[in-house]
Design an enzyme around this catalytic site. Structure first.
Site, PDB file in Angstrom:
ATOM      1  CE1 TYR A  62      -3.130   3.108   1.089  1.00  0.00           C
ATOM      2  CE2 TYR A  62      -1.460   3.428   2.798  1.00  0.00           C
ATOM      3  CZ  TYR A  62      -2.552   3.892   2.081  1.00  0.00           C
ATOM      4  OH  TYR A  62      -3.059   5.142   2.339  1.00  0.00           O
ATOM      5  CE  LYS A 116     -10.459   4.292   7.734  1.00  0.00           C
ATOM      6  NZ  LYS A 116      -9.526   5.389   8.037  1.00  0.00           N
TER       7      LYS A 116
END
Length: 331
Positions: A146, A183
């Site tokens: 990421y 989330k």
């Protein structure tokens, strides 16, 4: 750019995107909001919602035609556990570069979300400035795919566009606030610990992280900064966006203990558990805010007392479901 200028927000149904849409609406902007997910109910009237991909050719054509005065790109894969591969590269690097090309064609300002994770671990416990991203004497560099995808985008933006496009990349530190529930494990660690304390009177912390420290910035501060940048041109560059000071996990646990005690919950139980990801764990984050302070001197800033005050407000929000919290804390 006038307050009535139309702004496109990508990733608008996400955590930062939702706060950004609301802030732009309050500031008087016409907002077009794009996300693969449906519009949040409380924001349906705050924007013109389009469900789809930010890199959809039809949307890119609108941008290239100059429809929008600014694009605030908050879309992408935000899961730090994401694996390297075509999907991550397309979503976090190649797609945003096509969006940037469309912005250049349309004369449109672009502000996009990068990440403080590009630095990895600093060699010293000191704030890192933007140029440290390529200096392995000052930081380790990305610790996961990421973070590599974000650094790849930042590099390409600098190399391809320079000052030939009105653009800004923002390396967010640890953004926290209300409305993070969707989330899951990617919610800020600060919100996770507050939720655990409020619900159960018990927090779980990695046993090697009590001296670790993070730079926390409220989502409202990020959104207010984005509204300013939608209206104002600053030198094209990647900028840090954090509070500029770090709070240790030990101090966060102390906050949780105090808040739980003041709420009548008694002593807080702290469980130390093994850290399964030591090689990919950021034990210290702190943003040097000198560059953005110079470019945007009237930006909203965050003092240490502001972080603690916001933490107190969040704890009260999490604590409102009293019956569930009390039941869970005795389980």
């Amino acid at each position: 750019m006038t307050a009535a200028g139309e702004v496109l927000v990508t990733g608008a149904a996400g955590f930062i995107g939702r706060h950004t849409v609301a802030a732009l609406h309050r500031a008087g902007h016409a907002v077009t909001a794009v996300d693969l997910r449906p519009a949040p109910g409380h924001l349906v009237r705050s924007a013109r919602w389009r469900r789809g991909d930010f890199a959809d050719p039809a949307l890119l054509s609108e941008v290239a035609a100059g429809r929008y005065e600014a694009v605030l790109h908050q879309g992408g894969i935000s899961d730090t556990r994401a694996v390297a591969g075509p999907e991550l590269e397309e979503t976090n690097t190649l797609g945003p570069l096509r969006l940037a090309e469309a912005c250049r064609s349309g004369g449109t300002r672009l502000v996009y979300a990068s990440s403080h994770s590009v630095y990895g671990m600093p060699r010293d416990r000191a704030p890192l400035a933007e140029e440290a991203d390529e200096d392995r004497g000052r930081c380790s560099g990305p610790l996961n795919p990421y973070a590599w995808s974000k650094l790849a985008l930042d590099r390409q933006m600098r190399e391809r566009f320079g000052d030939g496009l009105d653009w800004v990349g923002l390396r967010y530190t640890n953004v926290f606030g209300a409305d993070e529930d969707d989330k899951g494990p990617m919610a800020s660690i600060l919100s996770q610990l507050l939720r655990q304390a409020a619900d159960r009177g018990r927090v779980r912390v990695f046993d090697d992280s009590l001296t670790a420290a993070r730079d926390y910035i409220p989502a409202e501060t990020v959104a207010a900064t984005l509204v300013l940048l939608a209206r104002r041109r600053v030198p094209a560059a990647v900028y840090n966006l954090g509070a500029g000071h770090a709070v240790s996990f030990a101090e966060v646990v102390q906050w949780c203990a105090r808040l739980y005690r003041e709420a009548g919950g008694g002593p807080l139980e702290v469980r130390l558990v093994p850290n399964p990801v030591t090689a990919a764990y950021q034990y210290y984050t702190c943003a040097d805010m000198t560059a953005l302070d110079k470019a945007l001197p009237d930006r909203p800033t965050v003092a240490p007392s502001d972080v603690e005050a916001r933490v107190t407000e969040l704890f009260k929000v999490f604590r409102r479901d009293e019956p569930r919290a009390m039941s869970a804390s005795t389980g």
